[in-house]
Scaffold this active site. Structure first.
Site, PDB file in Angstrom:
ATOM      1  N   GLU A   1       0.068  -3.125  12.316  1.00  0.00           N
ATOM      2  CA  GLU A   1      -0.087  -2.000  11.633  1.00  0.00           C
ATOM      3  C   GLU A   1      -0.661  -2.327  10.127  1.00  0.00           C
ATOM      4  O   GLU A   1      -0.640  -3.376   9.682  1.00  0.00           O
ATOM      5  CB  GLU A   1       1.353  -1.428  11.405  1.00  0.00           C
ATOM      6  N   ASP A   2      -1.307  -1.064   9.609  1.00  0.00           N
ATOM      7  CA  ASP A   2      -1.914  -1.534   8.064  1.00  0.00           C
ATOM      8  C   ASP A   2      -1.235  -1.528   6.863  1.00  0.00           C
ATOM      9  O   ASP A   2      -1.198  -2.494   6.188  1.00  0.00           O
ATOM     10  CB  ASP A   2      -3.057  -0.165   7.945  1.00  0.00           C
TER      11      ASP A   2
ATOM     12  N   ASP B   1       4.843   2.208   4.354  1.00  0.00           N
ATOM     13  CA  ASP B   1       5.406   2.871   3.109  1.00  0.00           C
ATOM     14  C   ASP B   1       6.814   3.128   3.247  1.00  0.00           C
ATOM     15  O   ASP B   1       7.939   2.428   3.035  1.00  0.00           O
ATOM     16  CB  ASP B   1       4.671   3.969   3.107  1.00  0.00           C
TER      17      ASP B   1
ATOM     18  N   PHE C   1      -1.074   4.557  -4.187  1.00  0.00           N
ATOM     19  CA  PHE C   1      -1.798   4.803  -2.987  1.00  0.00           C
ATOM     20  C   PHE C   1      -3.109   4.195  -2.689  1.00  0.00           C
ATOM     21  O   PHE C   1      -4.108   4.033  -3.852  1.00  0.00           O
ATOM     22  CB  PHE C   1      -2.074   6.421  -2.811  1.00  0.00           C
TER      23      PHE C   1
ATOM     24  N   ARG D   1     -12.462   3.796   4.342  1.00  0.00           N
ATOM     25  CA  ARG D   1     -12.105   2.870   5.087  1.00  0.00           C
ATOM     26  C   ARG D   1     -12.845   1.516   5.084  1.00  0.00           C
ATOM     27  O   ARG D   1     -12.507   0.340   5.531  1.00  0.00           O
ATOM     28  CB  ARG D   1     -11.850   3.350   6.768  1.00  0.00           C
TER      29      ARG D   1
HETATM   30  P1  IMP Z   1       5.049   5.777   6.503  1.00  0.00           P
HETATM   31  O1  IMP Z   1       5.603   6.376   7.581  1.00  0.00           O
HETATM   32  O2  IMP Z   1       5.648   6.396   5.096  1.00  0.00           O
HETATM   33  O3  IMP Z   1       5.629   4.133   6.316  1.00  0.00           O
HETATM   34  O4  IMP Z   1       3.551   5.646   6.365  1.00  0.00           O
HETATM   35  C1  IMP Z   1       2.773   5.165   7.015  1.00  0.00           C
HETATM   36  C2  IMP Z   1       1.495   5.591   7.190  1.00  0.00           C
HETATM   37  O5  IMP Z   1       1.132   6.366   5.882  1.00  0.00           O
HETATM   38  C3  IMP Z   1       0.574   4.537   7.401  1.00  0.00           C
HETATM   39  O6  IMP Z   1       0.368   4.171   8.728  1.00  0.00           O
HETATM   40  C4  IMP Z   1      -0.814   5.045   6.689  1.00  0.00           C
HETATM   41  O7  IMP Z   1      -1.561   5.592   7.411  1.00  0.00           O
HETATM   42  C5  IMP Z   1      -0.302   6.076   5.831  1.00  0.00           C
HETATM   43  N1  IMP Z   1      -0.133   5.527   4.144  1.00  0.00           N
HETATM   44  C6  IMP Z   1       0.919   4.984   3.652  1.00  0.00           C
HETATM   45  N2  IMP Z   1       0.745   4.584   2.417  1.00  0.00           N
HETATM   46  C7  IMP Z   1      -0.459   4.655   2.237  1.00  0.00           C
HETATM   47  C8  IMP Z   1      -1.528   4.138   1.153  1.00  0.00           C
HETATM   48  O8  IMP Z   1      -1.046   3.708   0.196  1.00  0.00           O
HETATM   49  N3  IMP Z   1      -2.970   4.554   1.403  1.00  0.00           N
HETATM   50  C9  IMP Z   1      -3.298   5.071   2.858  1.00  0.00           C
HETATM   51  N4  IMP Z   1      -2.541   5.315   3.748  1.00  0.00           N
HETATM   52  C10 IMP Z   1      -1.444   5.135   3.675  1.00  0.00           C
END
Ligand code: IMP
Length: 180
Positions: A99-100, A103, A152, A165
């Site tokens: 996973e990238d 958050d 972000f 990207r």
């Molecule tokens: P979470 O469900 O809040 O953990 O968010 C995860 C998803 O939100 C990631 O897989 C990303 O697609 C997107 N995301 C969260 N933070 C960032 C960021 O800083 N930049 C770009 N995408 C983000």
């Protein structure tokens, strides 16, 4: 595009060094195990393609696309939907999710729960970026590239409104470019 970036958080060189280390760790840990990498589209695709070039043991890759709907362009809603599922069964396989970024943890937590129901032999997580301060649900991370502050970020696969990207580093856009 580079002109839109206000701050570089992780340079191309730092990314390449850390990704190589992760590849070596994974290769050692999964020696003699059949490894299936599950890449979460679209953000993790650049990370995966660099990572597998540092994995020295045989392995397979598969892809899954998820989206969280609602929320804003910089905040996920936590309501996750599978847009594209894996093409192969993971039953009895040693699965490593790639996973990238994590958050709030809501997306990954949903994916983990979903994949667990498919009875993999093991299920672990490799994430490039960990925005730890923002965590709302606890998710076990087995391999972490970098812990980053609550900003972000874009680049190296991560987008803002589907752009940026392609940047080879991870950076923060100039504040005036973010719209909510
Ligand atoms: P979470 O469900 O809040 O953990 O968010 C995860 C998803 O939100 C990631 O897989 C990303 O697609 C997107 N995301 C969260 N933070 C960032 C960021 O800083 N930049 C770009 N995408 C983000």
């Amino acid at each position: 595009m580079k002109d839109d970036v206000g701050e570089i958080l992780i340079t191309e060189e730092e990314l390449q060094t850390r990704v190589a280390e992760l590849g070596q760790e994974i290769s050692a840990d999964y020696q003699d195990k059949d490894l299936r990498l599950v890449c979460i589209l679209r953000g993790a695709v650049i990370f995966l393609s660099d990572l597998i070039r540092h994995i020295t043991i045989p392995h397979e890759i598969d892809f899954m696309a998820v989206s969280s709907y609602g929320g804003t362009r910089t905040e996920s809603s936590g309501v996750v939907r599978i847009l594209m599922d894996l093409t192969t069964s993971i039953e009895g396989r040693n699965v490593l999710i790639v996973e990238d970024i994590v958050d709030t943890g809501l997306t990954l937590s949903y994916i983990i729960d979903n994949l667990k129901t498919r009875h993999p032999a093991s299920l672990r997580v490799c994430v490039l970026l960990d925005k730890r301060e923002r965590r709302e649900v606890d998710v076990p991370l087995d391999y972490v590239g970098f812990v980053i502050p609550d900003k972000f970020v874009v680049g190296y696969g991560l987008d803002y409104d589907e752009k940026y990207r392609n940047l080879p580093f991870v950076g923060v856009l100039k504040p005036e470019l973010y719209v909510g």
